[in-house]
Design an enzyme around this catalytic site. Structure first.
Site, PDB file in Angstrom:
ATOM      1  N   ASP A  96       0.827  -1.207   0.000  1.00 32.61           N
ATOM      2  CA  ASP A  96       0.000   0.000   0.000  1.00 32.61           C
ATOM      3  C   ASP A  96       0.859   1.253   0.000  1.00 32.61           C
ATOM      4  OD1 ASP A  96      -2.337   1.447   0.012  1.00 32.61           O
ATOM      5  OD2 ASP A  96      -2.703   1.225   2.156  1.00 32.61           O
TER       6      ASP A  96
ATOM      7  N   ASN B  88     -10.253  -3.437  -6.794  1.00 31.86           N
ATOM      8  CA  ASN B  88      -9.488  -2.463  -7.569  1.00 31.86           C
ATOM      9  C   ASN B  88     -10.112  -2.131  -8.926  1.00 31.86           C
ATOM     10  OD1 ASN B  88      -6.172  -3.523  -6.415  1.00 31.86           O
ATOM     11  ND2 ASN B  88      -7.558  -1.948  -5.624  1.00 31.86           N
TER      12      ASN B  88
ATOM     13  N   ARG C 278       1.445  -4.899   6.299  1.00 27.29           N
ATOM     14  CA  ARG C 278       0.799  -3.884   5.472  1.00 27.29           C
ATOM     15  C   ARG C 278       1.600  -2.597   5.599  1.00 27.29           C
ATOM     16  NH1 ARG C 278      -5.352  -2.460   4.037  1.00 27.29           N
ATOM     17  NH2 ARG C 278      -4.886  -0.644   2.744  1.00 27.29           N
TER      18      ARG C 278
ATOM     19  N   ARG D  32      -5.663  -2.298   8.436  1.00 25.28           N
ATOM     20  CA  ARG D  32      -6.783  -3.190   8.112  1.00 25.28           C
ATOM     21  C   ARG D  32      -6.298  -4.216   7.093  1.00 25.28           C
ATOM     22  NH1 ARG D  32      -7.831   1.860   6.083  1.00 25.28           N
ATOM     23  NH2 ARG D  32      -7.781   2.055   3.810  1.00 25.28           N
TER      24      ARG D  32
END
Length: 248
Positions: A28, A76, A196, A202
């Site tokens: 990310d 996406n 992440r 999350r």
């Protein structure tokens, strides 16, 4: 039979530290990285692909058996068409440019998710890469393409229901192991560490079943800035944690 997650064990050259067999990463921050530099989002995705190359190398050197990267989620598709096309083009480019190196390094490519949605040409290219590296055993690189964990679980439940309906499976025999065998990740080691980047905390519909006993690590670094040093720091954090799986 109940599935009990396998504990990570020390690997050669790890100094005795526990090395996760299977690491997954939600990559990310490409867009924010590009925006901070006044660059188009496509530049962020390209830099992110370079980061993936560095992390793959570092993971292999550390003794990680499997690295799973969340490249394109089923959500996406909501992004602008131009960005989706940029991502497809980047995938095509890196398959063409990296396949020989992956094969030479003994890395097996595995796809989770429904990559057929990317069209016949790109799908054929991906299938060829998977087929060519299928016998490699040094390490597995799993790419999540058009992947969503809820869809994966629904498909697994449907698969088991069809076997029950056909008489090939007794409902009483359905357990965690049976469901695990119906998932896209059935050929991969149990997930040990999920990372992440970019500061978000999350899972975003990624490996929800598989992450049940995984260690979770959320880092502030934007994905294009995440490289070998950052992965090694994550592995050190993993080695310092005590995994009890509900025990004492």
């Amino acid at each position: 039979m109940t599935v009990v997650p396998a504990s990570a064990e020390p690997r050669p050259d790890s100094g005795g530290a526990a090395v996760p067999r299977h690491v997954a990463i939600i990559m990310d921050g490409n867009g924010r990285w590009a925006k901070a530099r006044g660059l188009p989002r496509a530049a962020g995705h390209k830099a992110g692909a370079e980061a993936a190359r560095k992390v793959l190398r570092a993971a292999g050197e550390a003794g990680v058996e499997c690295l799973t990267l969340y490249a394109f989620s089923s959500e996406n598709w909501r992004r602008p068409e131009t960005e989706i096309n940029d991502l497809k083009g980047l995938l095509r480019f890196y398959i063409q440019s990296e396949l020989d190196a992956l094969h030479k390094e003994g890395i097996r490519l595995k796809i989770i998710g429904d990559h057929s949605a990317f069209g016949p040409e790109l799908c054929k290219m991906v299938d060829h890469a998977v087929s060519r590296t299928a016998a490699n055993t040094r390490m597995t690189l799993a790419i999540a393409l058009n992947y969503g964990s809820r869809v994966e679980l629904v498909n697994a439940a449907r698969n088991l229901a069809e076997k029950v309906a056909s008489g090939d499976l007794d409902p009483a025999d359905i357990d965690e192991a049976k469901l695990d065998e119906a998932l896209d990740t059935r050929e991969l080691p149990p997930l040990d560490l999920l990372i992440r980047t970019s500061g978000e905390c999350r899972l975003s519909n990624f490996l929800l079943w598989q992450a049940a006993y995984a260690e979770l690590l959320f880092v502030e670094t934007l994905w294009p800035d995440f490289g070998g040093n950052e992965l090694r720091a994550a592995l050190a954090e993993f080695a310092a944690r005590e995994r009890r799986y509900g025990g004492l």
